[in-house]
Structures are given as C-alpha cells and as structure tokens.
Write a protein that holds these residues in place. Sequence first.
Motif, PDB file in Angstrom:
ATOM      1  N   THR A 152      36.183   4.691 -15.209  1.00  0.00           N
ATOM      2  CA  THR A 152      36.152   3.424 -15.943  1.00  0.00           C
ATOM      3  C   THR A 152      36.390   3.630 -17.434  1.00  0.00           C
ATOM      4  N   CYS A 155      40.091   5.868 -20.384  1.00  0.00           N
ATOM      5  CA  CYS A 155      41.307   5.077 -20.561  1.00  0.00           C
ATOM      6  C   CYS A 155      41.801   5.274 -21.990  1.00  0.00           C
ATOM      7  N   VAL A 284      34.710   1.360 -25.980  1.00  0.00           N
ATOM      8  CA  VAL A 284      35.160   0.436 -24.940  1.00  0.00           C
ATOM      9  C   VAL A 284      34.888   1.070 -23.583  1.00  0.00           C
ATOM     10  N   GLY A 286      35.186  -0.885 -20.611  1.00  0.00           N
ATOM     11  CA  GLY A 286      35.886  -1.671 -19.598  1.00  0.00           C
ATOM     12  C   GLY A 286      36.759  -2.691 -20.286  1.00  0.00           C
ATOM     13  N   SER A 287      37.280  -3.648 -19.513  1.00  0.00           N
ATOM     14  CA  SER A 287      38.182  -4.634 -20.098  1.00  0.00           C
ATOM     15  C   SER A 287      37.476  -5.515 -21.125  1.00  0.00           C
ATOM     16  N   LYS A 288      36.160  -5.727 -20.964  1.00  0.00           N
ATOM     17  CA  LYS A 288      35.428  -6.574 -21.909  1.00  0.00           C
ATOM     18  C   LYS A 288      34.107  -5.978 -22.371  1.00  0.00           C
ATOM     19  N   THR A 323      29.303  -7.589 -24.557  1.00  0.00           N
ATOM     20  CA  THR A 323      30.590  -8.090 -24.088  1.00  0.00           C
ATOM     21  C   THR A 323      31.429  -8.487 -25.297  1.00  0.00           C
ATOM     22  N   ILE A 378      38.096  -6.661 -28.570  1.00  0.00           N
ATOM     23  CA  ILE A 378      38.951  -5.580 -28.061  1.00  0.00           C
ATOM     24  C   ILE A 378      40.406  -6.008 -28.133  1.00  0.00           C
ATOM     25  N   ASP A 379      41.191  -5.284 -28.931  1.00  0.00           N
ATOM     26  CA  ASP A 379      42.632  -5.556 -29.056  1.00  0.00           C
ATOM     27  C   ASP A 379      42.925  -7.035 -29.242  1.00  0.00           C
ATOM     28  N   ASP A 380      42.111  -7.695 -30.050  1.00  0.00           N
ATOM     29  CA  ASP A 380      42.303  -9.131 -30.283  1.00  0.00           C
ATOM     30  C   ASP A 380      42.086  -9.421 -31.766  1.00  0.00           C
TER      31      ASP A 380
END
Length: 411
Positions: A152, A155, A284, A286-288, A323, A378-380
């Motif tokens: 997980t 990445c 990070v 995970g995705s969120k 999150t 995250i990347d935003d």
Amino acid sequence: MIVCAWIFAFAESANGDQICDPPCKVIVDNSHPHEALSDLTKSLGIQISVEGDLHDPISIVMEDASVDQLVRRVGDAGGYLVAQQGNNYVFFGRNVKEVTIPIPLRHLTAFEAGEKLREFEKVKVIELPHANTVVVRGTSEEVHRGKKFLQTIDCERPNVFLELLVVEYFHGDSFAWSYDVVNGTKGKVADLRFAPGSGGLQGKYDAITDLSTSFQLNLTALVEDQDARVVTNPHVAVRSGEPGNLDFQEELNIILTNNAEDFGTTRRLEKLTAGVILNVTPNVLGSKLLGLKVQGEVSVFVPAPEGQFAIDRQTIETDVLVTAGETLVIGGLIRKQLSTTESGVPGLSRIPILGRLFKGQSRDEGFVETVIYITPYIDDPSFFLPENIGKDVEEHFERAVSRSRDSASKR
C-alpha cells in the motif's frame, strides 16, 4: 477444473529466471494455486510445497513471461506467502507459527519500510539496503498483513500540499475555554475546560476534523473584534516523506550588563528569538490517507526583573492519521499575558510628586491560546490558485443571501 497452459519455449534471463516465449499462461477454475501450477512445475523441474492450512479455492486467468513472477503472482492471488530456495517454492497458508520472506521495494528505501513496519505491525524486520529489500519474520498472518501494508505504501511519492494556519485566541481572565476553534465562534465550550496544574497551565489537545464551511468568515469577525489574531497562514508544498518547515520568529535585542572589579562595567548585546517553529512530515499511505508527524515549538518573550526578558517555551509533538482535506487542530498552548494601562488628567498628571494624585495605573491579566491548524492535500494544489482563495466565504454569503430571499418571499 485446472488448466495449465501452453509452454512453447524457454530461455534463461540474466538473473537466472526462466523466460516463457510466448508468455506462460495459467487458468484456474475453483481450485488451489499449487494444484494449478503442478503441470508447470513438471515441465520446468521446479517444486512447490504448501505449509499451513489452505486458503479457499480461486478462479483466475494469469500470464507472465517470467516463470518466477508467474508462480509468485498466482500464489499471491490465492492469499499465500511465497518463499523461494533455488528451484523450490513454499506456499505459506494460514496458521504457520513462523514465516520468513524477503520483500523487494520499488519506491521506499529499506530503512523507510523497516521503520514503518515496526511502527504499525508486530513483525521482526531486517533491512538489506544494497538490495533495497526488507526481510520480514512473524506468523503467517502477521507477515501477510505486513506485506499488504508495504504494498500500500510502496508507491511513487506524490506531492503533498500543506495549508498551515496559526491563530491566537484571547480568553480574558477566565480559565474556562471561550472559543469553538472548529467553527471559529465565541462562546463557552462546555466539554473543553481545564484547570491550572502545579507549576503551569495544562490542557493541550489535538483533534482531527472538517472545519466548518464558515470558519474563515467567523475567524475574520473575531479578528475584527480583537478577540483573535492570525499569526501566520503559509502554504507549503513537499514530497511525501519529506519535512515541511515553518519558522515564524521575532527577534529581540537586549543589553546584558556585567560588573567586575578588575574590568569595571561591561555590556554586550544579545539576541533573543521567540515565535512559532513547526516541522510537519506527511507520509502518503493510500489514495487519500496520510500520516502526519508534527514537531514544533511555540515561544514568547516574558518580562524579567531589571528590564530583562526570559522566553516561555511550549513544545508540540504528535503523530496521527488523517484523510486528505481534513484538518489537524492542535490547541491548548496557553500562556499568561499581563498588560499595564496608565491613565491620568492631562497636564496635571505630569507635575512632579503631586502628579501622582492625578494619575492611576491598572494591570490586566489574560490568557492567550495558540491554536495550530494543518490541512494536507495530496497532489491537489488547486487551493493555491487565486480564484479559489476565499471561495468558502463567498459561498457562505451566497447561502445567506439565498436564505434572506426565501424568508422575504414567505412573508
């Protein structure tokens, strides 16, 4: 039913892996992985054994050019841990007391992976930095969880954008908490009270929350009413796993006097610094999901005897999971503030000796709470754009106007 595929030709890669040309293909229909690979093992001269209890049968279609990768992928699809010794593969199922397997890494370093595994999982870990691999030992269930955890977090490290906000709330002379720091409103908060402890004030806290949509608007109103002060509001962009630093300090130069019999009176200039220092390291997961490690210090100048100054320091240290888009609120950093106010009759209060009869002095005591807000994305980076700054405030006004129109139409 088991169908093990077609193998037309084999070659050997530079690292010794058997290569299928065309790719080896395995079709499993409601069966166990080691049974599905039985024909392949006979063709290549490899062996597969199973330790522990079997997992449930699976149905998959899988192909790979590397025999080694195919065996590992099929075993992993069935929920097994796969270890290799030469041409022998062992599939570890449930309820195995001790399993030792190497896990190669793609993006994390071996030391980073080992540190994270020890922090979140109950396994023994050895780092092999030259191979960028960790060797994990534990029960089959513990090692399986550790492997999934590494898959997980291993990445490519994305960018993390940190929005930081440091606010001072002025509580007056009361020990009762006077602000709802999540909504930015004034009023007693019943479940957030504290009492002074021995030697100082206690009551640090942290919370993870979604800030009220009207938070910025309410905070602006508190600042205008001199109930709060925004110390700083920077935005920091860092890579996952790298620290983001905030150093917001003020300098104060003081003169230190030293009286010595041999050298007389000497003076030297000394610089003192106080303010807010923050070190925020986002990871990070995970995705969120992110892990936030926060270390910091809040310090202020405190008057000392003979016109000197001391520094009152309070430290911050926390490690939490949040999150993306949620806000970590760190509060309870309390200091006592004294202020002196002089008043008098203009002109008369300046008369030597008699002027004391026409002037007065009052001392006010209050408490200042420093609250730190940290919101990761995250990347935003969209919230950095000028058109998005204050967007929630505009939406608040639009809702207020809409409610006002609805109320007027009902009349």
